[in-house]
Design an enzyme around this catalytic site. Structure first.
Site, PDB file in Angstrom:
ATOM      1  N   GLU A  35       0.872  -1.168   0.000  1.00 59.24           N
ATOM      2  CA  GLU A  35       0.000   0.000   0.000  1.00 59.24           C
ATOM      3  C   GLU A  35       0.913   1.223   0.000  1.00 59.24           C
ATOM      4  O   GLU A  35       1.806   1.332   0.843  1.00 59.24           O
ATOM      5  CB  GLU A  35      -0.898   0.032   1.243  1.00 59.24           C
ATOM      6  CG  GLU A  35      -1.815   1.240   1.172  1.00 59.24           C
ATOM      7  CD  GLU A  35      -2.793   1.361   2.329  1.00 59.24           C
ATOM      8  OE1 GLU A  35      -2.740   0.561   3.269  1.00 59.24           O
ATOM      9  OE2 GLU A  35      -3.609   2.310   2.267  1.00 59.24           O
ATOM     10  N   ARG A 262       5.981 -12.954   9.195  1.00 57.94           N
ATOM     11  CA  ARG A 262       6.611 -11.683   8.849  1.00 57.94           C
ATOM     12  C   ARG A 262       8.006 -11.620   9.461  1.00 57.94           C
ATOM     13  O   ARG A 262       8.318 -12.335  10.413  1.00 57.94           O
ATOM     14  CB  ARG A 262       5.766 -10.500   9.344  1.00 57.94           C
ATOM     15  CG  ARG A 262       5.469 -10.566  10.824  1.00 57.94           C
ATOM     16  CD  ARG A 262       4.676  -9.359  11.329  1.00 57.94           C
ATOM     17  NE  ARG A 262       5.551  -8.229  11.573  1.00 57.94           N
ATOM     18  CZ  ARG A 262       5.455  -7.069  10.921  1.00 57.94           C
ATOM     19  NH1 ARG A 262       4.548  -6.889  10.012  1.00 57.94           N
ATOM     20  NH2 ARG A 262       6.280  -6.083  11.201  1.00 57.94           N
ATOM     21  N   LYS A 272       5.082   0.272   9.685  1.00 59.30           N
ATOM     22  CA  LYS A 272       5.000   1.544   8.965  1.00 59.30           C
ATOM     23  C   LYS A 272       4.540   2.667   9.881  1.00 59.30           C
ATOM     24  O   LYS A 272       5.022   3.782   9.789  1.00 59.30           O
ATOM     25  CB  LYS A 272       3.991   1.410   7.824  1.00 59.30           C
ATOM     26  CG  LYS A 272       4.625   1.105   6.489  1.00 59.30           C
ATOM     27  CD  LYS A 272       3.567   1.283   5.411  1.00 59.30           C
ATOM     28  CE  LYS A 272       3.555   0.098   4.490  1.00 59.30           C
ATOM     29  NZ  LYS A 272       2.435   0.110   3.562  1.00 59.30           N
TER      30      LYS A 272
HETATM   31  P1  ATP Z   1       0.077  -1.890   6.863  1.00 58.95           P
HETATM   32  O1  ATP Z   1      -0.062  -2.038   8.312  1.00 58.95           O
HETATM   33  O2  ATP Z   1       0.027  -0.492   6.373  1.00 58.95           O
HETATM   34  O3  ATP Z   1      -0.743  -2.858   6.049  1.00 58.95           O
HETATM   35  P2  ATP Z   1       2.263  -3.416   5.904  1.00 58.95           P
HETATM   36  O4  ATP Z   1       3.654  -3.368   6.399  1.00 58.95           O
HETATM   37  O5  ATP Z   1       1.504  -4.678   5.932  1.00 58.95           O
HETATM   38  O6  ATP Z   1       1.558  -2.281   6.653  1.00 58.95           O
HETATM   39  P3  ATP Z   1       1.813  -3.355   3.057  1.00 58.95           P
HETATM   40  O7  ATP Z   1       2.119  -2.257   2.143  1.00 58.95           O
HETATM   41  O8  ATP Z   1       0.424  -3.834   3.158  1.00 58.95           O
HETATM   42  O9  ATP Z   1       2.302  -2.849   4.461  1.00 58.95           O
HETATM   43  O10 ATP Z   1       2.791  -4.554   2.771  1.00 58.95           O
HETATM   44  C1  ATP Z   1       3.028  -5.057   1.490  1.00 58.95           C
HETATM   45  C2  ATP Z   1       3.416  -6.505   1.565  1.00 58.95           C
HETATM   46  O11 ATP Z   1       4.570  -6.686   2.364  1.00 58.95           O
HETATM   47  C3  ATP Z   1       2.314  -7.335   2.178  1.00 58.95           C
HETATM   48  O12 ATP Z   1       2.118  -8.476   1.363  1.00 58.95           O
HETATM   49  C4  ATP Z   1       2.843  -7.705   3.522  1.00 58.95           C
HETATM   50  O13 ATP Z   1       2.352  -8.973   3.893  1.00 58.95           O
HETATM   51  C5  ATP Z   1       4.354  -7.688   3.323  1.00 58.95           C
HETATM   52  N1  ATP Z   1       5.035  -7.347   4.572  1.00 58.95           N
HETATM   53  C6  ATP Z   1       4.822  -6.259   5.342  1.00 58.95           C
HETATM   54  N2  ATP Z   1       5.604  -6.281   6.434  1.00 58.95           N
HETATM   55  C7  ATP Z   1       6.329  -7.421   6.374  1.00 58.95           C
HETATM   56  C8  ATP Z   1       7.324  -8.020   7.210  1.00 58.95           C
HETATM   57  N3  ATP Z   1       7.720  -7.463   8.344  1.00 58.95           N
HETATM   58  N4  ATP Z   1       7.863  -9.189   6.815  1.00 58.95           N
HETATM   59  C9  ATP Z   1       7.470  -9.764   5.669  1.00 58.95           C
HETATM   60  N5  ATP Z   1       6.553  -9.252   4.835  1.00 58.95           N
HETATM   61  C10 ATP Z   1       5.973  -8.095   5.172  1.00 58.95           C
END
Ligand code: ATP
Ligand code: MG
Length: 563
Positions: A35, A262, A272
């Site tokens: 996002e 994650r 974020k």
């Molecule tokens: P939000 O809380 O804004 O959703 P987010 O970190 O999940 O934050 P996204 O932009 O939705 O942000 O993440 C994009 C992709 O990265 C998603 O598929 C998410 O699962 C993956 N992702 C986010 N954080 C991690 C992490 N710490 N480790 C592995 N993958 C991650």
């Protein structure tokens, strides 16, 4: 470059192998779906490597999709940073850069289809009431009084929601599933809400926006994604993911959601929300502050894409959450730089040395290898003259016996040059501070040990004062001083490492570093890996960032603590 750093098996690849073997899919399509409401961090890099790596390994495709269905906080700046970061990490999405906001019309049509099937309804309860009706883990929910509206009424109301007839929050569209489901997400989840907020790409086109659970799975399906890989928090949402695609997507083309753990990294934060706060509260200097775990920060600091990819390969993917020690990342960076970084000499805390028996005005251009283990990396010339800088720490007035560096009467080898002997230290008369060392050199010792067999145990680095490049050097370290800054409750800012940034000025670098380019790491001998800062360097005043020290100094501290 593709994701071929990853070839080892894991449970996700096992699932894909099985799907291919059973003929459930005939090619593999994945996506990385950020996002655009923040910069990418190293956790996202793990997901990037995983999705692009799998596509490359199976000869499939990986799309880059901006999951931009919630206008709050999304922006073009973030889109651009994400594009740049994924590219820099070494991955290529071809012409498949997609935006979920381009699917708004299609998603709307899907919602209409659900209404027609009698499986979605417009609900007039407000957010508070919806929560109340939802029930809890132990108690089933209650049905909304609006649940049994006719299809015609729902179609009419939903269209009027779209055309802006109702105020924000007054109505929502909900899927009609099961208010008694053990999965709370299945208790008639909201799929559209009214929100008058301009979208960074669609402007005021829409006043209703789809919810994540509805938009994500259908966006996957629209793109022909076969395996929708996401993090564990979404495990509970999988029944809902499947519920939507089973109803709205043709059999045989339904994406499958797979969850993995994650990345959590010690001494840092990968949320974020918290990263945004660090930036807003000026705790760091922007998203690309070299202490940030963002891809932009790591790049500016001098981490290579190879080292981040190799880190992602080393940690692998698992089904259970865990905390990876940040030293693993630092180790990968060090390992990569040890191979590729040219060596150079730099003095960070300078102390002047005058070689009394070296001719005034003479300059010798001495030859130095660029990499001790790699003759193919060539050599360079470094000027040697009567006045040099050495590291303040490399002199002690009254040292213990095993101090093999400079002290009155002791000898040391200058790296790539001569053996010198310290005759005496000159002090400031008022402060007693040592301001200069008077030394002599042994002219026979260039590239040779002393001819009389004396043993010289220490080697130190140096630069010639007249030829040195003055620089501002920044020593970066972990931003937090406890392993889990968010684990303690309270304000994470109470756990900042006060030494996460140490600025040293002026430092003196060997002349060849005038040619340094941002992003290219050098090993400053005996000190660590450094690179030119892309942002703060000015003509005549370069800024160098420490990428990592030569050794893991935190391991030593941990060891001391446990002794
Ligand atoms: P939000 O809380 O804004 O959703 P987010 O970190 O999940 O934050 P996204 O932009 O939705 O942000 O993440 C994009 C992709 O990265 C998603 O598929 C998410 O699962 C993956 N992702 C986010 N954080 C991690 C992490 N710490 N480790 C592995 N993958 C991650
Ligand atoms: Mg997310």
């Amino acid at each position: 470059m593709s994701g071929d750093d990853h070839t080892s098996g894991d449970f996700i690849r096992d699932i894909i192998d099985e799907d291919l073997r059973l003929g459930k899919v005939d090619s593999v399509v994945t996506r990385f779906p950020p996002e655009p409401n923040g910069y990418l961090h190293v956790g996202h890099a793990k997901s990037v490597c995983l999705n692009f790596g799998i596509a490359a390994q199976y000869g499939g495709r990986c799309n880059l999709r901006m999951d931009d269905t919630d206008p709050a906080g999304e922006s073009m700046e973030y889109v651009e940073s994400i594009i740049g970061d994924v590219k820099w990490l070494g991955f290529d999405w071809g012409d498949r850069l997609y935006f979920a906001s381009d699917y708004f019309e299609a998603l709307y049509d899907f919602a209409v289809e659900l209404i027609k099937r009698g499986e979605a309804y417009v609900c007039d309860l407000d957010a508070e009431q919806i929560r109340e009706y939802r029930g809890t883990f132990t108690e089933p929910g209650r049905e909304s009084p609006w649940r049994n509206r006719s299809v015609e009424e729902n179609l009419d109301l939903f269209a009027r929601m779209r055309w802006g007839e109702f105020p924000d929050g007054s109505r929502v569209l909900r899927a009609k599933i099961d208010m008694a489901s053990p999965y709370i997400v299945m208790r008639d989840p909201v799929i559209y809400r009214i929100k008058r907020e301009p979208h960074y790409r669609r402007g005021g086109d829409w006043v209703i926006y789809p919810m994540y659970d509805f938009a994500h799975c259908l966006s996957d399906a629209l793109e022909g994604v076969t395996h929708s890989i996401c993090t564990l928090e979404f495990e509970n949402n999988r029944p809902l993911y499947d519920w939507f695609v089973e109803r709205l997507i043709k059999k045989g083309t339904r994406p499958r959601q797979i969850e993995f753990a994650r990345l959590n990294l010690s001494y840092t934060v990968l949320s974020k929300r918290v990263l945004i706060e660090l930036v807003r509260r000026n705790i760091v200097n922007g998203w690309d502050d070299p202490r940030m775990p963002t891809v932009a920060g790591m790049r500016r600091r001098g981490f290579t894409p190879e080292s981040i990819r190799s880190f992602c390969a080393v940690i692998g993917v698992a089904k259970n959450d865990n905390l990876v020690d940040v030293s693993v990342l630092e180790h990968c960076v060090r390992d990569d730089l040890n191979e590729r970084a040219p060596r150079a000499m730099a003095v960070l805390r300078p102390l002047k040395v005058v070689i009394e028996n070296y001719p005034e005005g003479k300059v010798e251009e001495l030859k130095a290898p660029n990499h001790p283990g790699k003759p193919e990396m060539g050599t360079r010339r470094i000027p040697f003259s009567k006045e040099l800088y050495v590291e303040r720490d490399d002199f002690m007035e009254d040292p213990p016996g095993k101090f093999h560096r400079l002290a009155p009467g002791r000898e040391v080898r200058l790296r790539n040059a001569y053996v010198i002997r310290c005759e005496r230290a000159v002090k400031d008369e008022d402060t007693g501070e040592i301001v200069e060392l008077r030394c002599t050199y042994d002219p026979e010792t260039l590239e040779n040990p002393p001819s009389d067999g004396r043993k010289i145990k220490g080697v130190i680095h140096w630069v010639s004062t007249d030829h040195a490049v003055a620089a501002d050097v920044r020593l970066y370290d972990r931003l937090f001083d406890i392993p889990e800054p968010l684990g303690e409750g309270g304000d994470f800012a109470d756990h900042l490492n006060p030494e996460s940034l140490i600025r040293l000025f002026p430092c003196f670098l060997e002349r060849s570093l005038n040619e340094a380019k941002p992003g290219v790491g050098y090993q400053f001998e005996r000190l660590g890996y450094f690179c030119l800062d892309s942002k703060d360097s000015k003509v005549g005043m370069p800024v160098f960032n420490r990428i990592v020290p030569l050794r893991d100094s935190w391991a030593k501290i941990a060891l001391k603590g446990s002794q």
